[in-house]
Design a protein around this motif. Structure first.
Motif, short mmCIF file in Angstrom:
data_model
loop_
_atom_site.label_atom_id
_atom_site.label_comp_id
_atom_site.label_asym_id
_atom_site.label_seq_id
_atom_site.Cartn_x
_atom_site.Cartn_y
_atom_site.Cartn_z
N LYS A 96 -36.21 5.17 90.71
CA LYS A 96 -35.59 3.86 90.95
C LYS A 96 -34.69 3.44 89.80
O LYS A 96 -33.72 2.70 89.98
CB LYS A 96 -36.66 2.80 91.19
N LEU A 97 -35.03 3.87 88.59
CA LEU A 97 -34.26 3.49 87.40
C LEU A 97 -33.13 4.50 87.11
O LEU A 97 -32.37 4.30 86.15
CB LEU A 97 -35.18 3.41 86.19
N TYR A 98 -33.07 5.58 87.91
CA TYR A 98 -32.08 6.63 87.68
C TYR A 98 -32.25 7.23 86.28
O TYR A 98 -31.27 7.46 85.55
CB TYR A 98 -30.64 6.12 87.87
N LEU A 99 -33.51 7.45 85.91
CA LEU A 99 -33.83 8.04 84.63
C LEU A 99 -34.58 9.35 84.85
O LEU A 99 -35.21 9.56 85.89
CB LEU A 99 -34.73 7.10 83.81
N HIS A 100 -34.51 10.21 83.84
CA HIS A 100 -35.37 11.40 83.86
C HIS A 100 -36.81 10.94 83.66
O HIS A 100 -37.09 9.98 82.94
CB HIS A 100 -34.96 12.37 82.76
N ARG A 101 -37.74 11.63 84.29
CA ARG A 101 -39.14 11.25 84.20
C ARG A 101 -39.61 11.19 82.74
O ARG A 101 -40.34 10.28 82.35
CB ARG A 101 -39.99 12.26 84.99
N TYR A 126 -41.39 8.28 77.87
CA TYR A 126 -41.19 7.93 76.46
C TYR A 126 -41.19 6.41 76.29
O TYR A 126 -41.77 5.88 75.33
CB TYR A 126 -39.86 8.52 75.97
N ARG A 127 -40.53 5.69 77.23
CA ARG A 127 -40.48 4.23 77.12
C ARG A 127 -41.86 3.60 77.33
O ARG A 127 -42.21 2.61 76.68
CB ARG A 127 -39.47 3.66 78.14
N VAL A 153 -49.87 -7.67 81.44
CA VAL A 153 -48.46 -7.48 81.09
C VAL A 153 -47.57 -7.90 82.25
O VAL A 153 -46.51 -8.52 82.03
CB VAL A 153 -48.21 -6.00 80.70
N TYR A 154 -47.98 -7.61 83.46
CA TYR A 154 -47.16 -7.99 84.62
C TYR A 154 -47.01 -9.51 84.70
O TYR A 154 -45.92 -10.03 84.95
CB TYR A 154 -47.80 -7.46 85.91
N GLN A 160 -37.17 -4.01 81.23
CA GLN A 160 -36.84 -3.70 82.63
C GLN A 160 -37.54 -2.43 83.09
O GLN A 160 -38.04 -2.35 84.22
CB GLN A 160 -35.32 -3.55 82.77
N SER A 161 -37.61 -1.43 82.22
CA SER A 161 -38.27 -0.17 82.59
C SER A 161 -39.75 -0.39 82.87
O SER A 161 -40.30 0.16 83.83
CB SER A 161 -38.09 0.86 81.47
N ILE A 162 -40.40 -1.19 82.04
CA ILE A 162 -41.84 -1.44 82.21
C ILE A 162 -42.10 -2.24 83.48
O ILE A 162 -43.07 -1.99 84.20
CB ILE A 162 -42.42 -2.15 80.97
N LYS A 163 -41.21 -3.20 83.77
CA LYS A 163 -41.40 -3.99 85.01
C LYS A 163 -41.31 -3.08 86.24
O LYS A 163 -42.13 -3.18 87.16
CB LYS A 163 -40.36 -5.09 85.11
N VAL A 164 -40.32 -2.21 86.28
CA VAL A 164 -40.18 -1.30 87.43
C VAL A 164 -41.38 -0.35 87.49
O VAL A 164 -41.90 -0.06 88.57
CB VAL A 164 -38.86 -0.51 87.33
#
Length: 301
Positions: free
Chosen positions: A258-263, A268-269, A290-291, A240-244
């Protein structure tokens, strides 16, 4: 599948509405349970076959008309729905927006007025069947300046008319010279893509990979997916992270928001994906591969 069985039995005496239209009165027109429009040439169908088709399919009454009202609408209908030679002023920057209603609408005039009132500029509405047709948007650049405009059309139709509507946005740079061929191709693309992915608004240029999926075998698609994602496919958070990240044009800051994650977490992902797959998605060509694999993973089951 019903269509496959019909094709096996009737062979060439069977057409879909992707390449023909129901204004062609040389055909008996029917609608399948999946809302697909199909036709059988009147001069090649026997009476007993017609009786059988009437039992399993819903006939479309050829006495029903969806006649355009104004002279301009009549010219556009002739251009798009028939083989007639029609002269229209040459113009650019208009767009076809194809619509499909889940069921027949009783208040068609009210629907037309409501849709036209939503568009910021000149718009024509042409009906091809009781549930399908096209909006012709003559000011697509103005329309595209409105946020979530087409989603708001869907919401309005559902709330005011209690029927689901699906939209396919065509190219916005066509001319009257190629209008007929563009109309047929985009209409067929809409039907093909809708069989593979379900949503309310389809943006034509974003959906093109699904046309390739339709031509490829299931085994080919699954091999492409596995070749790319096999080592990470079970890590749903990573996928999901890679798709966003790719949806955000590989902008880590925007995707993290958009993912509500720290940059740094998202970075890292991304690094983890590159390490596990050996595919550097920071580069455009690798990101495209990949997309497409992610689209297959999401939509091909």
């Amino acid at each position: 599948m019903l269509l496959d069985k019909l094709k096996d039995y009737f062979g060439e005496n069977f057409v879909t509405n992707e390449k023909h239209n129901t204004n062609n009165h040389h055909y008996y027109w029917f609608k399948t349970p999946d809302n697909e429009v199909i036709g059988f040439p009147k001069d090649k169908i026997r009476h007993n076959e017609l009786d059988l088709l009437n039992i399993f399919l819903k006939p479309i009454d050829d006495k029903i008309t969806y006649s355009p009202q104004t002279e301009e609408e009549k010219k556009w209908a002739s251009l798009l729905f028939t083989d007639a030679d029609v002269e229209l002023p040459n113009q650019t920057s208009f767009r076809f927006i194809y619509f499909l209603l889940k069921e027949e609408l009783q208040e068609r005039d009210t629907f037309n007025e409501a849709i036209k009132s939503l568009f910021p500029g000149k718009t024509l509405i042409l009906w091809e069947t009781e549930t399908t047709g096209v909006f012709i948007d003559f000011e697509p650049k103005t329309t595209d300046m409105l946020d979530n405009f087409f989603e708001s059309i869907v919401d309005t139709v559902i709330s005011d008319f209690f029927v689901e509507i699906f939209l396919y946005l065509g190219s916005s740079n066509i001319t009257t010279d190629d209008a007929r061929t563009t109309y047929q191709w985009e209409k067929g693309s809409f039907r093909t893509i809708q069989k593979q992915v379900k949503k309310q608004v389809y943006k034509g240029e974003e959906e093109l990979p699904f046309l390739l999926f339709d031509e490829a075998t299931r085994d080919t698609l699954l091999k492409l997916r596995d070749q790319t994602l096999q080592r990470v496919v079970d890590d749903r958070d990573l996928i999901q992270s890679i798709k966003v990240y790719l949806d955000c044009n590989m902008n880590v800051s925007l995707a993290a928001k958009k993912l509500y994650l720290h940059r740094n977490t998202l970075q890292y992902r991304v690094d983890k994906f590159i390490e596990k797959t050996g595919i550097d998605i920071r580069h455009f060509r690798s990101a495209v591969s990949v997309y497409i694999a992610l689209l297959i993973e999401k939509n091909i089951h």
